[in-house]
Design a protein around this motif. Structure first.
Motif, PDB file in Angstrom:
ATOM      1  N   SER A 160       0.665  -1.188  -0.032  1.00 46.70           N
ATOM      2  CA  SER A 160       0.100   0.001  -0.094  1.00 46.70           C
ATOM      3  C   SER A 160       0.939   1.178  -0.033  1.00 46.70           C
ATOM      4  O   SER A 160       0.653   2.206  -0.730  1.00 46.70           O
ATOM      5  N   ASN A 161       2.218   1.192   0.651  1.00 44.56           N
ATOM      6  CA  ASN A 161       2.900   2.130   0.902  1.00 44.56           C
ATOM      7  C   ASN A 161       3.539   2.415  -0.578  1.00 44.56           C
ATOM      8  O   ASN A 161       3.535   3.646  -0.833  1.00 44.56           O
ATOM      9  N   LEU A 162       3.960   1.462  -1.175  1.00 41.72           N
ATOM     10  CA  LEU A 162       4.671   1.543  -2.337  1.00 41.72           C
ATOM     11  C   LEU A 162       3.705   2.259  -3.629  1.00 41.72           C
ATOM     12  O   LEU A 162       3.869   3.063  -4.411  1.00 41.72           O
ATOM     13  N   LEU A 163       2.281   1.686  -3.458  1.00 40.48           N
ATOM     14  CA  LEU A 163       1.637   2.065  -4.465  1.00 40.48           C
ATOM     15  C   LEU A 163       0.867   3.467  -4.311  1.00 40.48           C
ATOM     16  O   LEU A 163       0.696   4.286  -5.132  1.00 40.48           O
ATOM     17  N   PHE A 164       0.416   3.943  -2.902  1.00 43.52           N
ATOM     18  CA  PHE A 164      -0.149   4.981  -2.824  1.00 43.52           C
ATOM     19  C   PHE A 164       0.485   5.788  -2.002  1.00 43.52           C
ATOM     20  O   PHE A 164      -0.233   7.002  -1.626  1.00 43.52           O
ATOM     21  N   GLY A 165       1.485   5.320  -1.182  1.00 42.88           N
ATOM     22  CA  GLY A 165       2.226   6.333  -0.166  1.00 42.88           C
ATOM     23  C   GLY A 165       1.506   6.329   0.996  1.00 42.88           C
ATOM     24  O   GLY A 165       1.966   7.347   1.781  1.00 42.88           O
ATOM     25  N   GLN A 166       0.694   5.707   1.448  1.00 38.84           N
ATOM     26  CA  GLN A 166       0.141   5.536   2.677  1.00 38.84           C
ATOM     27  C   GLN A 166      -0.588   3.879   2.950  1.00 38.84           C
ATOM     28  O   GLN A 166      -0.977   3.377   1.951  1.00 38.84           O
ATOM     29  N   ALA A 167      -0.153   3.539   4.122  1.00 43.00           N
ATOM     30  CA  ALA A 167      -0.615   2.531   4.840  1.00 43.00           C
ATOM     31  C   ALA A 167      -2.144   2.329   5.180  1.00 43.00           C
ATOM     32  O   ALA A 167      -2.853   1.351   5.259  1.00 43.00           O
ATOM     33  N   ASP A 168      -2.440   3.301   6.101  1.00 41.67           N
ATOM     34  CA  ASP A 168      -3.607   3.318   7.002  1.00 41.67           C
ATOM     35  C   ASP A 168      -4.508   4.244   6.184  1.00 41.67           C
ATOM     36  O   ASP A 168      -4.368   5.440   5.943  1.00 41.67           O
ATOM     37  N   TRP A 169      -5.707   3.433   5.754  1.00 40.97           N
ATOM     38  CA  TRP A 169      -6.844   4.314   5.022  1.00 40.97           C
ATOM     39  C   TRP A 169      -8.044   4.381   5.888  1.00 40.97           C
ATOM     40  O   TRP A 169      -8.961   4.855   5.320  1.00 40.97           O
ATOM     41  N   SER A 170      -7.901   4.202   7.154  1.00 46.69           N
ATOM     42  CA  SER A 170      -9.069   4.470   8.153  1.00 46.69           C
ATOM     43  C   SER A 170      -9.405   6.074   7.993  1.00 46.69           C
ATOM     44  O   SER A 170      -8.306   6.704   8.274  1.00 46.69           O
ATOM     45  N   GLY A 171     -10.447   6.578   7.699  1.00 43.23           N
ATOM     46  CA  GLY A 171     -10.799   7.771   7.882  1.00 43.23           C
ATOM     47  C   GLY A 171     -10.138   8.566   6.607  1.00 43.23           C
ATOM     48  O   GLY A 171     -10.406   9.856   6.709  1.00 43.23           O
ATOM     49  N   HIS A 172      -9.802   7.935   5.480  1.00 35.97           N
ATOM     50  CA  HIS A 172      -9.194   8.472   4.504  1.00 35.97           C
ATOM     51  C   HIS A 172     -10.224   9.397   3.872  1.00 35.97           C
ATOM     52  O   HIS A 172     -11.290   8.714   3.260  1.00 35.97           O
ATOM     53  N   PRO A 173     -10.371  10.758   3.731  1.00 37.03           N
ATOM     54  CA  PRO A 173     -11.617  11.401   2.943  1.00 37.03           C
ATOM     55  C   PRO A 173     -11.188  11.525   1.375  1.00 37.03           C
ATOM     56  O   PRO A 173     -10.139  11.643   1.075  1.00 37.03           O
ATOM     57  N   TRP A 174     -12.359  11.095   0.566  1.00 38.26           N
ATOM     58  CA  TRP A 174     -12.295  11.162  -0.828  1.00 38.26           C
ATOM     59  C   TRP A 174     -12.804  12.354  -1.467  1.00 38.26           C
ATOM     60  O   TRP A 174     -12.607  12.618  -2.748  1.00 38.26           O
ATOM     61  N   PHE A 175     -13.531  13.137  -0.627  1.00 39.44           N
ATOM     62  CA  PHE A 175     -14.450  14.030  -1.376  1.00 39.44           C
ATOM     63  C   PHE A 175     -14.014  15.611  -1.117  1.00 39.44           C
ATOM     64  O   PHE A 175     -14.751  16.428  -1.524  1.00 39.44           O
ATOM     65  N   ASN A 176     -12.712  15.589  -0.400  1.00 42.18           N
ATOM     66  CA  ASN A 176     -12.301  17.150  -0.164  1.00 42.18           C
ATOM     67  C   ASN A 176     -11.517  17.623  -1.329  1.00 42.18           C
ATOM     68  O   ASN A 176     -11.371  18.738  -1.450  1.00 42.18           O
ATOM     69  N   ASP A 177     -10.788  16.541  -1.729  1.00 41.31           N
ATOM     70  CA  ASP A 177      -9.678  17.003  -2.862  1.00 41.31           C
ATOM     71  C   ASP A 177     -10.607  16.534  -4.260  1.00 41.31           C
ATOM     72  O   ASP A 177     -11.157  15.735  -4.534  1.00 41.31           O
ATOM     73  N   THR A 178     -10.231  17.816  -5.130  1.00 41.98           N
ATOM     74  CA  THR A 178     -10.966  17.561  -6.515  1.00 41.98           C
ATOM     75  C   THR A 178     -10.652  16.426  -7.290  1.00 41.98           C
ATOM     76  O   THR A 178     -11.526  15.849  -8.036  1.00 41.98           O
ATOM     77  N   LEU A 179      -9.241  16.093  -7.198  1.00 38.15           N
ATOM     78  CA  LEU A 179      -9.005  14.996  -7.901  1.00 38.15           C
ATOM     79  C   LEU A 179      -9.376  13.723  -7.615  1.00 38.15           C
ATOM     80  O   LEU A 179      -9.924  12.992  -8.398  1.00 38.15           O
ATOM     81  N   THR A 180      -9.701  13.586  -6.143  1.00 41.02           N
ATOM     82  CA  THR A 180      -9.991  11.970  -5.808  1.00 41.02           C
ATOM     83  C   THR A 180     -11.619  12.207  -6.058  1.00 41.02           C
ATOM     84  O   THR A 180     -12.324  11.158  -6.229  1.00 41.02           O
ATOM     85  N   LEU A 181     -11.995  13.405  -5.697  1.00 37.72           N
ATOM     86  CA  LEU A 181     -13.648  13.441  -5.863  1.00 37.72           C
ATOM     87  C   LEU A 181     -14.093  12.925  -7.446  1.00 37.72           C
ATOM     88  O   LEU A 181     -14.834  12.122  -7.628  1.00 37.72           O
ATOM     89  N   TYR A 182     -13.260  13.594  -8.321  1.00 38.07           N
ATOM     90  CA  TYR A 182     -13.403  13.096  -9.871  1.00 38.07           C
ATOM     91  C   TYR A 182     -13.279  11.910 -10.054  1.00 38.07           C
ATOM     92  O   TYR A 182     -13.790  11.021 -11.039  1.00 38.07           O
ATOM     93  N   PHE A 183     -12.383  11.309  -9.345  1.00 41.96           N
ATOM     94  CA  PHE A 183     -12.008   9.819  -9.487  1.00 41.96           C
ATOM     95  C   PHE A 183     -13.184   8.903  -9.253  1.00 41.96           C
ATOM     96  O   PHE A 183     -13.456   8.040  -9.859  1.00 41.96           O
ATOM     97  N   VAL A 184     -13.651   9.369  -7.895  1.00 41.84           N
ATOM     98  CA  VAL A 184     -15.071   8.643  -7.493  1.00 41.84           C
ATOM     99  C   VAL A 184     -16.183   8.719  -8.687  1.00 41.84           C
ATOM    100  O   VAL A 184     -16.823   7.994  -8.679  1.00 41.84           O
ATOM    101  N   LEU A 185     -16.285   9.931  -9.210  1.00 38.12           N
ATOM    102  CA  LEU A 185     -17.146  10.488 -10.132  1.00 38.12           C
ATOM    103  C   LEU A 185     -17.152   9.402 -11.567  1.00 38.12           C
ATOM    104  O   LEU A 185     -18.026   9.002 -11.972  1.00 38.12           O
ATOM    105  N   VAL A 186     -15.739   9.402 -11.814  1.00 40.15           N
ATOM    106  CA  VAL A 186     -15.348   8.792 -13.095  1.00 40.15           C
ATOM    107  C   VAL A 186     -16.154   7.228 -12.955  1.00 40.15           C
ATOM    108  O   VAL A 186     -16.428   6.568 -13.563  1.00 40.15           O
TER     109      VAL A 186
END
Lengths: 283, 338
Positions: B178-204
């Motif tokens: 997970s660290n290698l792929l995304f640069g983070q290991a802990d996803w608990s509470g990771h927000p997806w809708f605050n950042d435009t890029l990840t928001l659009y990722f979910v939209l896609v």
């Protein structure tokens, strides 16, 4: 590897891919329904609970009795049904007449009319929102389901005519000519001969218009301010609170909203594809 | 078998049983040449009043300042003509470039992914046995039938920061990977809708999920319309699978694809419902696409309807330019139009 084993392996791989596609498509819908039937402590948890155990009807019951935004979900279902059915019935009459004209008659502005239909379908409905909003306000139709009905007739009509004309054209002209020779009047010919034969196509077209109207969001959001007159898509928003979202309630409501569409989809799936890509797919 | 006599059919006038048009007492006869015009009239009126007139109004409004005073029910003030002010304001705004970028990038990525996935699934459906094929079609129908509002809500729930399934699944990954792929290991509470890029990722994800079934079923319909003899002939001539696909399947499906591409572009270019719900309304200006921006200007307070209309004009012009190709294609392929 013998050819037979290879073929078996190939078949197994294809089936596995089929199952994967099925799961990808179905999981979000399943998750919606599952969440609707989970008690809150199984929803707001960091562990994975694959299915509600035991299933609870709390959320479904709550959206009906306590409701959202001061009204039972029943009210919004009724509003949505009323808007969609009225728009469909009105639209079907206009569409059938116009489709008969373009499929059965050659007249001067026929080509222009067909091209007009195509072009107005390309105009995004979202773009017309502002002028239609001011029009509705001026006519005193703001906050009235009637305004929403009229607008949905306009939004769905071009596509309905476009789709329906292929169904009218598919009815052999000879049948009408025979009725004509037997002395049936113009109206009788239309009503007793053409109409019954076009009816399945009319049903398919109407279902498509029904789904479009049932799902319509942005006009319902802007043209209705009175919460008692909300349609389902707008009412759904109200479950999303400032601090926390009532996921159980919103999933129960979403499920209720999806069921009629899903049933209709399974009924007319084949015809819808042929209507949408009519002209492109040729045998 | 009808037993009506000529007399009964033709009325009293025995000499002309098939006289047309039959006149009814008290009703003026409709000349046969007028019939089609009478039939299209109601539909044409609806289209003129609800689509063409608003289209014209939209253009007119885009040159005016239309605010609260102009839209109130009692005694509205006349709209103030401002020339191209609204347009200069749009093209000078940072929001224009970010909205245009969001609109175009989203459409390109979503159309490409939808078509790729849809075509693959269409080809797969064509090769599956009848039972398996029906099973998968019913499954993808569930995604297709989900209303846009419900789509947005379900995907928002899947990507919920605390109780979402996606974060739970990502937490299952070994920490190192997970660290290698995304640069983070802990996803608990990771927000997806605050950042435009990840928001659009979910939209896609949500839009591709809901729209690939239509492509798949259309491609399947196209594949079924290709006569089997062509494939037999190709096989006899020793053509391999890839070669057959490139030389037979693709060229014959080309018309289907061009329609599907344009329809997808139209649908994805103006996506509103899902974006509005995922972005939580009009609060996140960085996430605007052209339709959401137009809506935000016109319907937040104070309403700037003229500016909103000008943005809508820009969106419509772009869409009409793209779809011009499609309209021409249809007019060319459908001999029935002329």
């Amino acid at each position: 590897m013998s050819p037979l084993t290879r073929r078996r392996l190939g078949r197994a791989a294809l089936n596995a891919a089929g199952v994967a596609v099925f799961l990808f498509a179905v999981f979000p819908v399943y998750w919606m329904v599952a969440t609707a039937f989970k008690p809150n402590d199984q929803i707001f948890t960091t562990s994975f609970i694959p299915f509600p155990s035991p299933p609870s009807l709390d959320h479904v019951e709550r959206v009906f009795t306590r409701g959202v935004a001061g009204h039972s979900i029943w009210q919004y279902l009724v509003n949505s049904t009323l808007v969609a059915l009225s728009a469909v019935v009105l639209g079907a009459v206009f569409a059938l007449l116009a489709a008969t004209a373009v499929a059965r008659f050659r007249f001067r502005f026929r080509t222009s009319f067909l091209i007009l239909l195509l072009i107005v379908q390309m105009v995004p409905a979202e773009a017309l929102l502002i002028p239609l909003f001011t029009m509705v306000k001026r006519l005193g139709l703001y906050d009235q389901l009637l305004g929403l009905i009229v607008i949905n007739v306009g939004l769905t009509l071009p596509f309905s005519v476009w789709m329906l004309r292929t169904f009218v054209a598919a009815v052999p002209k000879e049948l009408e000519e025979a009725a004509w020779i037997d002395g049936a009047g113009r109206f009788t010919t239309f009503w007793r001969v053409l109409f019954p034969l076009v009816a399945p196509g009319l049903v398919a077209t109407s279902i498509f218009a029904f789904i479009t109207t049932w799902n319509e969001f942005v006009y319902a959001l802007t043209l209705i301010g009175d919460q008692g007159k909300y349609t389902m898509p707008v009412a759904l928003q109200f479950f999303v609170g400032q601090r926390s979202t009532d996921w159980g309630g919103i999933m129960a409501a979403s499920t209720l909203m999806t069921i009629p569409v899903l049933v209709f989809f399974l009924l007319v799936q084949r015809r819808m594809v042929s209507g949408l890509v009519a002209g492109a797919v040729k045998g | 078998m009808t037993h009506t006599s000529t007399l009964a059919r033709g009325g009293a006038d025995t000499s002309a049983p098939a006289r047309r048009p039959r006149r009814r007492p008290g009703r003026p006869a409709l000349s046969p040449r007028a019939v089609p015009y009478v039939l299209i009239l109601p539909g044409l009126l609806v289209i003129a009043a609800l689509l063409l007139y608003p289209l014209y109004q939209m253009v007119v409004m885009s040159f005016h300042k239309v605010g609260l005073r102009q839209i109130k029910a009692v005694n509205p003030a006349p709209a103030e003509f401002v020339g191209v002010d609204n347009y200069t304001q749009i093209f000078g705004s940072d929001l224009f470039w970010s909205s245009l970028r969001n609109t175009v990038l989203f459409a390109v990525v979503t159309v490409a992914l939808t078509l790729a996935l849809g075509t693959l699934v269409g080809l797969l459906l064509h090769r599956l046995g009848p039972k398996m094929s029906t099973f998968v079609v019913v499954g993808i129908m569930a995604a297709w039938a989900t209303p846009p509002t419900a789509q947005a809500i379900v995907w928002k729930w899947l990507f919920d920061s605390d109780a979402g399934v996606v974060n739970w699944t990502l937490n299952l990954l070994p920490d190192g990977l997970s660290n290698l792929l995304f640069g983070q290991a802990d996803w608990s509470g990771h927000p997806w809708f605050n950042d435009t890029l990840t928001l659009y990722f979910v939209l896609v994800m949500a839009v591709v999920w809901a729209s690939f079934p239509f492509i798949a079923v259309s491609v399947l319909a196209g594949l079924k319309s290709i006569p089997g003899e062509l494939y037999e002939a190709a096989k006899m001539d020793g053509s391999g699978a890839v070669h057959t696909f490139r030389r037979i399947t693709l060229p014959l499906l080309k018309p289907v694809f061009s329609v599907l591409v344009v329809l997808s572009v139209i649908w994805d270019f103006k996506v509103f419902t899902q974006l509005y719900l995922l972005a939580g309304g009009t609060v996140n200006r960085d996430a605007f696409n052209l339709s959401l921006w137009s809506y935000a200007e016109a319907f937040s307070s104070p309403p700037k309807m003229g500016l909103g209309a000008a943005i809508a004009v820009v969106l419509t012009v772009i869409l009409l330019l793209i779809t011009f190709v499609y309209v021409r294609q249809i007019v060319k392929t459908e001999d029935d139009i002329r």
